[in-house]
Design an enzyme around this catalytic site. Structure first.
Site: not given
Length: 356
Positions: A80-81, A125, A174, A233
Site C-alpha cells: 500500500k505504501t 497510513d 488494514t 514484505r
C-alpha cells in the site's frame, strides 16, 4: 463564516515539523526502499488494480488535474505504501507522508495542508486511527480544498476559511471497517489488495534477488515464494535471511538446499507458517476440540492482543484454508489437522462427535 483569499498570517496553522511529513529513515528502511518498485510497470501483481489505476492516473495527467482521492485497504505488507509512492512518481508530483497517530491536533494537519504544493500526493497510513476532530477537518479539505479555522476566543471568536492547493489524499488501512462512512465516501478511488499468488511471488523474489545482487536458483525462488505467505514484505525478509545463510553456510548461492535449511532453522514450514501460527492452530485443536472458540479467549490462550491476532495471524490462516471465522468463533479445518499431522478426533471423549 468569513472566507479569505489567502492563508492569513495567524499563528495556529504553522507548518508541521519536517519529520512529520518526511520522517527520517533508518538504514533498514533504506534497504526496504531499494527493493520497492519505482514505477507502475515495475509493480508486480494486483493486475486489475494496476490496470484501473493506470487509466485514472493517465486521465488526470492529461487533464492537468490532481488525481481523485485514493483509498487503499488490505493486510499489511502487500504494497500500500509502495503504491502511494508509485502514484506520486507517475503523476510527477510531490509526495508527503505521515501516519494517523502522528496527527495529534488539528493544527498538525493544517500545518501540512497549508504548505503542500499543487497536486501533491499526501499519504496517511493507518487512517482508521484518525482523531474525530482531525477527520472532520479533512472532510472540507478533501471536498472544497479549504480549511475551517477559528480565530479568537469566547464571544469574539470567528471562523475563517483558508484555501489550500488541490491535492490527492491517499489513505491506507488494514481495518477498512473501522474507517467512518463519511470519510470513506469522500474517496473517489478505492483499491483492495489481495494476497499474491505463487507466480507473482516468485517474480518478486527474482526481482529482489537481482537488486540485492544475490545468486538465486530457480527451485530456490519457487520454494521461497511458496513460503512467503503471499506477502512481498515477508518474501523480501526471507530472501535476506537466506542470503545470510548462503554466505556463511554455503557458497554464496541461494540454492534450494540453502533455503530448506534456512526455513528449518527459522521454524517456517512449507505453507509459510511460523511457529506461532502452528501454535494457534494446535491450541484450537487440542484445547478447544477444533473450535469454535472466541477471539478474545484465543488471544489470551496464545498470549497475543486481539488486534494482532485478527490483523496479522488470521488473514493468512483463513486465506490458506486452515482457519474459519464463524458466528460462534474460530474453527480449524480438516486441512489444518492434516498439515499438522493431528488426528481430527483428538481431544474428544468416548461417544463424542468427531471434530468435523
Amino acid at each position: 463564516m468569513e472566507k479569505v483569499k489567502a492563508a492569513p498570517a495567524v499563528s495556529p496553522p504553522q507548518a508541521a515539523p519536517s519529520g512529520l511529513a518526511r520522517p527520517e529513515r533508518r538504514d533498514e528502511d533504506e534497504r526496504d526502499l531499494s527493493l520497492r518498485p519505482q514505477r507502475l510497470n515495475e509493480f508486480i501483481g494486483q493486475r486489475v488494480l494496476k490496470e484501473n489505476l493506470s487509466v485514472f492516473i493517465t486521465a488526470a495527467r492529461e487533464r492537468k488535474e490532481s488525481l481523485d482521492h485514493l483509498f487503499l485497504t488490505g493486510p499489511p505488507g502487500l504494497g500500500k505504501t509502495t503504491l502511494a509512492q508509485v502514484v506520486a512518481r507517475e503523476l510527477g508530483v510531490d509526495f508527503k507522508v505521515t501516519s494517523a497517530p502522528a496527527l495529534d491536533k488539528p493544527k498538525d494537519l493544517a500545518g501540512i495542508l497549508t504548505t503542500v504544493t499543487e497536486k501533491t500526493v499526501f499519504f496517511i497510513d493507518e487512517i482508521h486511527r484518525l482523531r474525530p476532530a482531525i477527520e472532520e477537518m479533512l472532510y472540507i479539505a478533501m471536498e472544497d480544498y479549504e480549511l475551517d479555522w477559528i480565530i479568537g476566543q469566547g464571544p469574539s471568536a470567528r471562523t475563517i476559511r483558508i484555501p489550500i492547493q488541490p491535492f490527492t489524499l491517499v489513505g491506507a488501512t488494514t481495518k477498512a471497517g473501522n474507517v467512518s462512512s463519511p470519510l470513506v465516501s469522500r474517496f473517489g478511488i478505492s483499491c483492495r489488495f489481495a494476497f499474491y499468488d505463487e507466480t507473482d511471488m516468485e517474480a518478486i523474489v527474482r526481482r529482489s534477488a537481482g537488486i540485492l545482487k544475490t545468486s538465486l536458483t530457480g527451485d530456490a525462488a519457487a520454494l521461497l515464494a511458496a513460503s512467503a505467505r503471499g506477502t512481498p514484505r515477508v518474501a523480501n525478509r526471507l530472501l535476506r535471511r537466506m542470503r545470510d545463510f548462503a554466505q556463511i553456510l554455503g557458497s554464496g548461492v541461494v540454492s534450494r538446499e540453502v533455503v530448506a535449511e534456512g526455513l528449518k532453522r527459522l521454524e517456517i514450514d512449507s505453507l509459510g507458517l511460523e511457529r506461532h501460527d502452528r501454535e494457534i492452530l494446535r491450541i484450537i485443536i487440542e484445547r478447544y476440540n477444533g473450535g469454535p472458540v472466541g477471539a478474545e479467549t484465543l488471544a489470551i490462550s496464545v498470549g497475543e492482543a486481539v488486534d494482532t491476532l485478527e490483523d496479522y495471524y488470521e488473514p493468512y490462516l483463513i486465506q490458506a484454508g486452515l482457519l474459519q471465522r464463524t458466528p460462534r468463533g474460530r474453527m480449524t479445518t480438516p486441512l489444518a489437522c492434516r498439515h499438522l499431522g493431528v488426528d481430527e478426533r483428538r481431544g474428544r471423549g468416548p461417544g463424542e462427535q468427531t471434530l468435523f
